[in-house]
Design a protein around this motif. Structure first.
Motif, PDB file in Angstrom:
ATOM      1  N   SER A  15      -1.220   0.089   1.505  1.00  0.00           N
ATOM      2  CA  SER A  15      -1.901  -0.105   0.233  1.00  0.00           C
ATOM      3  C   SER A  15      -3.084   0.818   0.289  1.00  0.00           C
ATOM      4  O   SER A  15      -3.862   1.347   1.311  1.00  0.00           O
ATOM      5  CB  SER A  15      -2.568  -1.322  -0.323  1.00  0.00           C
ATOM      6  N   VAL A  16      -3.212   1.481  -1.025  1.00  0.00           N
ATOM      7  CA  VAL A  16      -4.444   2.523  -1.116  1.00  0.00           C
ATOM      8  C   VAL A  16      -5.667   1.730  -1.056  1.00  0.00           C
ATOM      9  O   VAL A  16      -5.809   0.401  -1.309  1.00  0.00           O
ATOM     10  CB  VAL A  16      -4.235   3.162  -2.486  1.00  0.00           C
ATOM     11  N   PHE A  46      -6.482   3.969   6.920  1.00  0.00           N
ATOM     12  CA  PHE A  46      -6.615   3.603   5.504  1.00  0.00           C
ATOM     13  C   PHE A  46      -6.571   5.010   4.699  1.00  0.00           C
ATOM     14  O   PHE A  46      -7.281   5.946   5.088  1.00  0.00           O
ATOM     15  CB  PHE A  46      -7.851   2.691   5.094  1.00  0.00           C
ATOM     16  N   ILE A  47      -5.851   5.221   3.743  1.00  0.00           N
ATOM     17  CA  ILE A  47      -5.975   6.261   2.998  1.00  0.00           C
ATOM     18  C   ILE A  47      -6.290   5.827   1.505  1.00  0.00           C
ATOM     19  O   ILE A  47      -6.118   4.653   1.077  1.00  0.00           O
ATOM     20  CB  ILE A  47      -4.575   6.857   2.830  1.00  0.00           C
ATOM     21  N   ASN A  48      -6.724   6.862   0.549  1.00  0.00           N
ATOM     22  CA  ASN A  48      -7.290   6.643  -0.827  1.00  0.00           C
ATOM     23  C   ASN A  48      -5.992   6.893  -1.632  1.00  0.00           C
ATOM     24  O   ASN A  48      -5.102   7.372  -1.365  1.00  0.00           O
ATOM     25  CB  ASN A  48      -8.577   7.454  -1.090  1.00  0.00           C
ATOM     26  N   LYS A  49      -6.196   6.700  -2.891  1.00  0.00           N
ATOM     27  CA  LYS A  49      -5.190   6.842  -4.079  1.00  0.00           C
ATOM     28  C   LYS A  49      -4.657   8.448  -4.135  1.00  0.00           C
ATOM     29  O   LYS A  49      -3.701   8.697  -4.093  1.00  0.00           O
ATOM     30  CB  LYS A  49      -5.569   6.275  -5.320  1.00  0.00           C
ATOM     31  N   ARG A  50      -5.894   9.155  -3.878  1.00  0.00           N
ATOM     32  CA  ARG A  50      -5.393  10.718  -4.213  1.00  0.00           C
ATOM     33  C   ARG A  50      -4.894  11.336  -2.843  1.00  0.00           C
ATOM     34  O   ARG A  50      -4.568  12.556  -2.853  1.00  0.00           O
ATOM     35  CB  ARG A  50      -6.807  11.500  -4.648  1.00  0.00           C
ATOM     36  N   LYS A  51      -5.018  10.545  -1.786  1.00  0.00           N
ATOM     37  CA  LYS A  51      -4.337  11.098  -0.629  1.00  0.00           C
ATOM     38  C   LYS A  51      -5.063  12.106   0.166  1.00  0.00           C
ATOM     39  O   LYS A  51      -4.603  13.040   0.863  1.00  0.00           O
ATOM     40  CB  LYS A  51      -2.854  11.164  -0.693  1.00  0.00           C
ATOM     41  N   ASP A  52      -6.436  12.291  -0.222  1.00  0.00           N
ATOM     42  CA  ASP A  52      -7.179  13.389   0.365  1.00  0.00           C
ATOM     43  C   ASP A  52      -8.276  12.871   1.147  1.00  0.00           C
ATOM     44  O   ASP A  52      -9.092  13.718   1.882  1.00  0.00           O
ATOM     45  CB  ASP A  52      -7.700  14.200  -0.667  1.00  0.00           C
ATOM     46  N   LYS A  53      -8.397  11.439   1.427  1.00  0.00           N
ATOM     47  CA  LYS A  53      -9.339  11.067   2.358  1.00  0.00           C
ATOM     48  C   LYS A  53      -8.652   9.950   3.184  1.00  0.00           C
ATOM     49  O   LYS A  53      -7.866   9.312   2.818  1.00  0.00           O
ATOM     50  CB  LYS A  53     -10.384  10.322   1.530  1.00  0.00           C
ATOM     51  N   LEU A  54      -9.045   9.874   4.427  1.00  0.00           N
ATOM     52  CA  LEU A  54      -8.373   8.892   5.471  1.00  0.00           C
ATOM     53  C   LEU A  54      -9.458   8.437   6.291  1.00  0.00           C
ATOM     54  O   LEU A  54     -10.437   9.075   6.772  1.00  0.00           O
ATOM     55  CB  LEU A  54      -7.508   9.796   6.407  1.00  0.00           C
ATOM     56  N   LYS A  55      -9.647   7.141   6.430  1.00  0.00           N
ATOM     57  CA  LYS A  55     -10.391   6.449   7.469  1.00  0.00           C
ATOM     58  C   LYS A  55      -9.586   5.862   8.560  1.00  0.00           C
ATOM     59  O   LYS A  55      -8.803   5.326   8.324  1.00  0.00           O
ATOM     60  CB  LYS A  55     -11.278   5.517   6.662  1.00  0.00           C
ATOM     61  N   LEU A  56     -10.233   5.972   9.757  1.00  0.00           N
ATOM     62  CA  LEU A  56      -9.729   5.247  11.139  1.00  0.00           C
ATOM     63  C   LEU A  56     -10.844   4.289  11.448  1.00  0.00           C
ATOM     64  O   LEU A  56     -11.945   4.694  11.646  1.00  0.00           O
ATOM     65  CB  LEU A  56      -9.473   6.147  12.139  1.00  0.00           C
ATOM     66  N   TYR A  67     -14.051   6.347  11.704  1.00  0.00           N
ATOM     67  CA  TYR A  67     -13.958   8.110  11.568  1.00  0.00           C
ATOM     68  C   TYR A  67     -13.355   8.111  10.151  1.00  0.00           C
ATOM     69  O   TYR A  67     -12.557   7.272   9.731  1.00  0.00           O
ATOM     70  CB  TYR A  67     -12.514   8.315  12.548  1.00  0.00           C
ATOM     71  N   TYR A  68     -14.033   9.078   9.510  1.00  0.00           N
ATOM     72  CA  TYR A  68     -13.681   9.735   8.257  1.00  0.00           C
ATOM     73  C   TYR A  68     -13.195  11.212   8.269  1.00  0.00           C
ATOM     74  O   TYR A  68     -13.977  12.016   8.676  1.00  0.00           O
ATOM     75  CB  TYR A  68     -14.949   9.432   7.289  1.00  0.00           C
ATOM     76  N   LYS A  69     -12.065  11.474   7.425  1.00  0.00           N
ATOM     77  CA  LYS A  69     -11.791  12.729   7.257  1.00  0.00           C
ATOM     78  C   LYS A  69     -11.505  12.926   5.779  1.00  0.00           C
ATOM     79  O   LYS A  69     -10.614  12.200   5.018  1.00  0.00           O
ATOM     80  CB  LYS A  69     -10.418  13.119   8.013  1.00  0.00           C
ATOM     81  N   ARG A  70     -12.034  13.992   5.104  1.00  0.00           N
ATOM     82  CA  ARG A  70     -11.955  14.408   3.862  1.00  0.00           C
ATOM     83  C   ARG A  70     -11.368  15.770   3.712  1.00  0.00           C
ATOM     84  O   ARG A  70     -12.076  16.654   4.378  1.00  0.00           O
ATOM     85  CB  ARG A  70     -13.066  14.555   2.903  1.00  0.00           C
ATOM     86  N   LEU A  71      -9.982  16.123   3.065  1.00  0.00           N
ATOM     87  CA  LEU A  71      -9.574  17.193   3.057  1.00  0.00           C
ATOM     88  C   LEU A  71     -10.474  18.004   1.849  1.00  0.00           C
ATOM     89  O   LEU A  71     -10.563  17.399   0.801  1.00  0.00           O
ATOM     90  CB  LEU A  71      -8.082  17.239   2.650  1.00  0.00           C
TER      91      LEU A  71
END
Length: 117
Positions: A15-16, A46-56, A67-71
């Motif tokens: 889920s987003v 975990f991923i956000n709705k726009r699929k440009d951010k990911l957290k571990l 951990y947090y990655k933003r494209l």
């Protein structure tokens, strides 16, 4: 440097998620699963709705690591799954490919020799 490796099990939350969530909010989403596995070598993605951010979210013996990655450009490409909610398991290779922006949509893994020892 990531403190993650092949010995970890990676669970992707389908889920987003609102990326404003921190340690408590994200761990609350997977609380019941965490109680079942009770392992230190578990990582949740975990991923956000726009699929440009990911957290571990990684539980260690002394607490959570986030951990947090933003494209800056593009989106994380995710394969389609039969279920819409819940958790799926990703391999270490799939997780690294996902983080590096390599499409894991059409992965074909060739068979390799495995020692019987």
């Amino acid at each position: 440097m990531l403190g993650l490796g092949t010995e970890h099990t990676y669970y992707f939350y389908l889920s987003v998620v609102d990326m404003r969530k921190g340690f408590n909010g994200l761990s609350g989403l997977v609380y019941y699963h965490m109680e079942e596995v009770k392992g230190y070598k578990v990582v949740y993605a975990f991923i956000n709705k726009r699929k440009d951010k990911l957290k571990l979210l990684h539980w260690t013996s002394s607490g959570f690591v986030l951990y947090y990655k933003r494209l800056e450009k593009g989106v994380f490409e995710l394969p389609k799954y039969d279920i819409e909610e819940g958790l799926i398991v990703l391999s270490y290779t799939e997780m690294i490919m996902l983080l590096e922006g390599i499409s894991i949509v059409n992965i074909k893994k060739n068979e390799r020799y495995l020692s019987t020892k």
